[in-house]
Design an enzyme around this catalytic site. Structure first.
Site, PDB file in Angstrom:
ATOM      1  N   ASP A 115       1.022  -6.581   2.802  1.00 43.78           N
ATOM      2  CA  ASP A 115       0.031  -7.599   2.589  1.00 43.78           C
ATOM      3  C   ASP A 115      -0.143  -8.519   3.877  1.00 43.78           C
ATOM      4  OD1 ASP A 115      -0.643  -6.613  -0.116  1.00 43.78           O
ATOM      5  OD2 ASP A 115       0.665  -8.006  -1.075  1.00 43.78           O
ATOM      6  N   ASP A 134      -5.813  -3.457  -1.831  1.00 45.04           N
ATOM      7  CA  ASP A 134      -5.975  -4.548  -2.938  1.00 45.04           C
ATOM      8  C   ASP A 134      -7.533  -4.790  -3.533  1.00 45.04           C
ATOM      9  OD1 ASP A 134      -3.333  -4.539  -3.108  1.00 45.04           O
ATOM     10  OD2 ASP A 134      -3.013  -6.517  -2.137  1.00 45.04           O
TER      11      ASP A 134
END
Length: 169
Positions: A115, A134
């Site tokens: 991320d 995501d």
């Protein structure tokens, strides 16, 4: 089904290309933070070993999460294959499957999901990071809720009736 697979492939390519460029190419994994458009957008390296927002990251759930993502992807693809008539449901399914598989690739490659996107605004600093996969999973899940089931069918049926009434006779 074809549209679903194309969307999924595009999401996987965009997700993996962004991670290759930002995490590896810009060396975010070593630098940890890169300000892109302060204070609104920055890259913050975060290795997510758990589920959303890093929940359960202390447990070794890598293989369980890979299995869950693969099963959910297979179920969504099966569902779309049986009922291929709704274009937006196919797009949503492609987003969800592509995002899930993008994160599966990370878990296989890195042992965790990479991320890096961090968006903050208006004096509120966001402590969380996310990635393109995501975003796609979230958008796909919302799209499946909106464009499937009775509500989605009613909208599609209403459009078909309107379109049929507009045709010259």
């Amino acid at each position: 089904m074809r549209l679903t697979l194309i969307i999924a492939a595009v999401v996987i390519l965009l997700d993996q290309a962004s991670k290759l460029y930002i995490v590896e190419g810009l060396a975010l994994k070593d630098r940890l933070v890169i300000d892109v458009w302060p204070p609104y957008l920055s890259f913050h390296m975060a290795w997510n070993r758990g589920v959303n927002f890093g929940l359960f990251s202390g447990l070794d759930m890598r293989w369980i999460l890979i299995a869950v993502a693969l099963v959910i992807s297979a179920l969504v693809l099966s569902w779309v294959w049986r009922d291929p008539s709704r274009r937006w449901a196919n797009v949503a399914a492609g987003l969800l499957v592509g995002g899930a598989l993008g994160n599966v690739i990370d878990r296989l490659r890195y042992g965790a999901v990479a991320d890096f996107l961090n968006v903050s605004c208006c004096g509120i600093e966001n402590p969380f990071a996310f990635n393109i996969a995501d975003i796609a999973v979230f958008a796909g899940a919302v799209g499946l809720v909106l464009f499937t089931g009775e509500t989605g069918r009613a909208k599609a049926d209403g459009r078909k009736k309107r379109d049929a009434s507009r045709r010259p006779r």
